[in-house]
Design a protein around this motif. Structure first.
Motif, mmCIF file in Angstrom:
data_model
loop_
_atom_site.group_PDB
_atom_site.id
_atom_site.type_symbol
_atom_site.label_atom_id
_atom_site.label_comp_id
_atom_site.label_asym_id
_atom_site.label_seq_id
_atom_site.Cartn_x
_atom_site.Cartn_y
_atom_site.Cartn_z
ATOM 1 N N TRP A 178 0.825 -1.208 0.000
ATOM 2 C CA TRP A 178 0.000 0.000 0.000
ATOM 3 C C TRP A 178 0.854 1.252 0.000
ATOM 4 O O TRP A 178 1.924 1.303 0.614
ATOM 5 N N ALA A 179 0.378 2.267 -0.698
ATOM 6 C CA ALA A 179 1.019 3.594 -0.738
ATOM 7 C C ALA A 179 -0.060 4.573 -1.210
ATOM 8 O O ALA A 179 -1.092 4.148 -1.746
ATOM 9 N N PRO A 180 0.140 5.887 -1.018
ATOM 10 C CA PRO A 180 -0.886 6.858 -1.447
ATOM 11 C C PRO A 180 -0.922 7.044 -2.961
ATOM 12 O O PRO A 180 -0.695 8.123 -3.498
ATOM 13 N N TYR A 181 -1.199 5.934 -3.686
ATOM 14 C CA TYR A 181 -1.293 5.981 -5.134
ATOM 15 C C TYR A 181 -2.645 6.562 -5.555
ATOM 16 O O TYR A 181 -3.631 6.476 -4.823
ATOM 17 N N PRO A 182 -2.739 7.077 -6.783
ATOM 18 C CA PRO A 182 -4.060 7.343 -7.358
ATOM 19 C C PRO A 182 -4.674 6.036 -7.863
ATOM 20 O O PRO A 182 -4.034 4.984 -7.824
ATOM 21 N N ASN A 183 -5.910 6.112 -8.318
ATOM 22 C CA ASN A 183 -6.585 4.977 -8.980
ATOM 23 C C ASN A 183 -6.836 3.792 -8.043
ATOM 24 O O ASN A 183 -6.739 2.641 -8.452
ATOM 25 N N LEU A 184 -7.171 4.069 -6.793
ATOM 26 C CA LEU A 184 -7.355 2.996 -5.819
ATOM 27 C C LEU A 184 -8.814 2.772 -5.425
ATOM 28 O O LEU A 184 -9.082 2.145 -4.404
ATOM 29 N N ALA A 185 -9.752 3.274 -6.214
ATOM 30 C CA ALA A 185 -11.155 3.227 -5.793
ATOM 31 C C ALA A 185 -11.595 1.810 -5.424
ATOM 32 O O ALA A 185 -11.997 1.548 -4.284
ATOM 33 N N MET A 186 -11.522 0.886 -6.356
ATOM 34 C CA MET A 186 -12.014 -0.455 -6.073
ATOM 35 C C MET A 186 -11.080 -1.198 -5.128
ATOM 36 O O MET A 186 -11.526 -2.064 -4.362
ATOM 37 N N ASP A 187 -9.797 -0.859 -5.134
ATOM 38 C CA ASP A 187 -8.840 -1.531 -4.257
ATOM 39 C C ASP A 187 -9.153 -1.254 -2.786
ATOM 40 O O ASP A 187 -8.879 -2.082 -1.917
ATOM 41 N N VAL A 188 -9.728 -0.092 -2.508
ATOM 42 C CA VAL A 188 -10.090 0.275 -1.139
ATOM 43 C C VAL A 188 -11.490 -0.211 -0.782
ATOM 44 O O VAL A 188 -11.733 -0.669 0.335
ATOM 45 N N ILE A 189 -12.424 -0.141 -1.739
ATOM 46 C CA ILE A 189 -13.835 -0.402 -1.448
ATOM 47 C C ILE A 189 -14.187 -1.888 -1.518
ATOM 48 O O ILE A 189 -14.903 -2.419 -0.659
ATOM 49 N N VAL A 190 -13.714 -2.580 -2.544
ATOM 50 C CA VAL A 190 -14.183 -3.947 -2.799
ATOM 51 C C VAL A 190 -13.725 -4.959 -1.751
ATOM 52 O O VAL A 190 -14.546 -5.769 -1.280
ATOM 53 N N PRO A 191 -12.439 -5.007 -1.350
ATOM 54 C CA PRO A 191 -12.011 -6.067 -0.417
ATOM 55 C C PRO A 191 -12.820 -6.154 0.874
ATOM 56 O O PRO A 191 -13.208 -7.271 1.268
ATOM 57 N N PRO A 192 -13.121 -5.039 1.565
ATOM 58 C CA PRO A 192 -13.948 -5.187 2.783
ATOM 59 C C PRO A 192 -15.336 -5.756 2.481
ATOM 60 O O PRO A 192 -15.864 -6.559 3.262
ATOM 61 N N VAL A 193 -15.935 -5.334 1.363
ATOM 62 C CA VAL A 193 -17.248 -5.854 0.988
ATOM 63 C C VAL A 193 -17.146 -7.337 0.630
ATOM 64 O O VAL A 193 -18.036 -8.141 0.944
ATOM 65 N N ALA A 194 -16.042 -7.707 -0.018
ATOM 66 C CA ALA A 194 -15.858 -9.092 -0.451
ATOM 67 C C ALA A 194 -15.810 -10.052 0.727
ATOM 68 O O ALA A 194 -16.193 -11.222 0.600
ATOM 69 N N ARG A 195 -15.357 -9.586 1.879
ATOM 70 C CA ARG A 195 -15.303 -10.459 3.057
ATOM 71 C C ARG A 195 -16.689 -10.820 3.564
ATOM 72 O O ARG A 195 -16.849 -11.766 4.330
ATOM 73 N N TRP A 196 -17.700 -10.058 3.113
ATOM 74 C CA TRP A 196 -19.078 -10.323 3.524
ATOM 75 C C TRP A 196 -19.856 -11.095 2.463
ATOM 76 O O TRP A 196 -20.640 -11.991 2.801
ATOM 77 N N ILE A 197 -19.665 -10.748 1.181
ATOM 78 C CA ILE A 197 -20.516 -11.337 0.137
ATOM 79 C C ILE A 197 -19.727 -12.124 -0.903
ATOM 80 O O ILE A 197 -20.311 -12.643 -1.850
ATOM 81 N N GLY A 198 -18.419 -12.227 -0.761
ATOM 82 C CA GLY A 198 -17.609 -12.932 -1.746
ATOM 83 C C GLY A 198 -17.010 -11.982 -2.758
ATOM 84 O O GLY A 198 -17.608 -10.947 -3.086
ATOM 85 N N VAL A 199 -15.840 -12.326 -3.268
ATOM 86 C CA VAL A 199 -15.108 -11.378 -4.103
ATOM 87 C C VAL A 199 -15.763 -11.182 -5.464
ATOM 88 O O VAL A 199 -15.776 -10.065 -6.006
#
Length: 518
Positions: free
Chosen positions: A73-94
């Motif tokens: 991890w680093a303060p890169y641009p273009n991280l929208a789904m990288d930040v949002i999807v993984p936590p949601v995936a732990r609940w409903i699957g990737v």
């Protein structure tokens, strides 16, 4: 006292759309989501690659974490789904979480275009219909999910900027700073679109209102300050936009004449005609015109489209992204005055028909790939976990190919990263762009840019020819990789003692690699 926001356009605000109209737009939007809703994995070139990355990120730090990739991890641009999807995936699957993110991205595009039109006093329904038509245009249809999500956010941010046009300057700049920060982390190019658009709008207002110089200095300084701050953040964090390759050509500009469908340039001409004919007729008859800063936006985006190359710093479809953004923004700054209500209804019906036709073709392509993706995943189940998979093609693959229906297979090998914890050299792990790195044990097998390698080159390297430095990852491919995936084989089979057939379909062939010919 601050005046109403409608003074931005210096014209009366049209009546808000009726509930029936909004319901009709909602129904059209739901229909346009069907190509994604009807399949498990959308057939889009970059989508499998993004899905594989989400799989790795969602399992990071658990007993199921991927053995061949590491998180960085680093303060890169273009991280929208990288930040949002993984936590949601732990609940409903990737797979469900990634698809949900994509659906939200599409809804943001339609909602953002309509919200911008409502803020600017434009035609909300027309803007929403055109946004629906563009959901499967190039490059959205290529699976540029972060860009699509961020562009939807940019449309909403632009709507807020317009809505606050006559509110206190401090409030506008504070909201702008928040928007810039969010868009930077979502996608850098969407931030550029937003900044370019508000710059053109404010230039138009500067000419209209002629404010005092100190207010102009505060406004433009406040607009620039957040952008400078995120640029410094990107530099400090090692953020990057790509490599060094740049390509500008007249042919690349003509390429976008058939942009409305991302799976067939030929079929794209059908919705293009449905869109272009009524728009041109309405403009020539004076029924449709650009208002407020609309002309400034049209000219500005046209010049930007012509100046920007097709490929900039190894980031492809740059000029097309500008054109797509312009088509989403300009309806908000247009006005219609048809001679009869029936003419207006016919105009809108033609646009809706274009949406239905375009979406219908998208459904056809998605359903045609559903069995191939399932067969490919079934074939991957025959590989041991942790295998090293090498994607290959019959020849030097064009990017994009002349037949766009072949394009969704280009990164299909990365589904093995998600399903079998495989290593695939074409997974997106570029420093400064994605928060992933190959494990040190396979770092030397990483391909920095590109997709499948031609089979003829692999044969030559297996026979002792030394590959160039950029292809060093396949110098000892018969030893370093366990399986080879041939994409789009066109019915051909590779007959060589180096490979043992495992599984195949019309779009792929999977082989086990025999070290040193068996």
């Amino acid at each position: 006292m601050p005046g109403p926001a409608v003074s931005v356009l210096s014209r009366p605000t049209p009546a808000s759309p009726s509930l029936a109209s909004l319901a009709a737009l909602a129904c059209l939007t739901v229909f346009c989501l069907l190509p994604v809703l009807l399949v498990d994995i959308p057939a889009m070139v970059d989508y499998p690659n993004h899905l594989a990355r989400m799989s790795i990120l969602a399992r990071a730090g658990t007993v199921l974490e991927h053995p061949l990739y590491q998180i960085a991890w680093a303060p890169y641009p273009n991280l929208a789904m990288d930040v949002i999807v993984p936590p949601v995936a732990r609940w409903i699957g990737v797979e469900a979480a990634t698809k949900l993110f994509y659906l939200v991205s599409q809804i943001l595009i339609v909602g953002g275009a309509a919200a911008l039109a409502a803020a600017a006093g434009g035609r909300t329904m027309t803007a929403g219909i055109i946004a629906c038509l563009l959901l499967y245009a190039m490059p959205f249809a290529f699976g540029f999910v972060n860009f699509e999500f961020a562009l939807g956010l940019a449309l909403f941010a632009l709507a807020i900027w317009v809505r606050l046009a006559n509110r206190p300057l401090g409030l506008r700049l504070a909201v702008h700073a928040i928007a810039v920060t969010i868009l930077y982390f979502a996608h850098l190019f969407a931030l550029g679109i937003y900044g370019f658009a508000i710059g053109l709008i404010e230039l138009w207002r500067l000419r209209q209102d002629r404010p005092p110089p100190h207010r102009v200095a505060i406004l433009w300084g406040g607009m620039a300050a957040p952008a400078i701050a995120v640029a410094l953040l990107a530099g400090a964090g090692g953020g990057a936009v790509g490599g060094t390759g740049t390509n500008w050509s007249v042919g690349a500009k003509l390429y976008w004449l058939s942009m409305l469908n991302g799976w067939s340039r030929e079929f794209s001409l059908v919705p293009t005609l449905f869109l272009a004919v009524p728009l041109c007729l309405a403009f020539m008859r004076g029924w449709l015109r650009l208002v407020g800063p609309g002309l400034w936006l049209a000219v500005g985006f046209a010049l930007l489209f012509l100046v920007l190359p097709f490929r900039l710093f190894d980031t492809a479809f740059v000029d097309g992204r500008v054109l797509l953004a312009a088509l989403l923004i300009l309806p908000a700054f247009s006005a219609t005055r048809f001679p009869r209500e029936r003419t207006a209804e016919l105009f809108r019906a033609t646009l809706v028909l274009a949406c239905l036709v375009n979406t219908g073709f998208a459904i056809f392509v998605q359903l045609s790939y559903r069995s191939d993706y399932r067969a490919l995943i079934t074939a991957f189940e025959l590989m041991p976990p942790g295998s090293r998979l090498l994607p290959a093609g019959l020849g030097q693959e064009e990017d994009p190919p002349s037949n766009l229906q072949d394009y969704p297979m280009y990164h299909a090998a990365t589904l093995a990263v998600h399903r079998r914890d495989a290593f695939v050299p074409t997974l997106f792990t570029s420093p400064g762009k994605q928060p992933l790195r190959p494990h040190p044990s396979v770092q030397h097998l990483k391909l920095l840019e590109g997709a499948a390698i031609p089979w003829s080159l692999l044969q030559a390297y297996a026979n002792g020819v030394t590959p160039p430095e950029e292809l060093a990852y396949v110098r000892n491919w018969t030893r370093d990789f366990d399986y080879l995936l041939l994409i789009n084989p066109k019915g051909e089979a590779l007959r060589t003692p180096l490979l043992e057939p495992v599984a195949s379909s019309s779009r792929f062939a999977l082989y086990r690699i025999r070290p040193n010919g068996g």
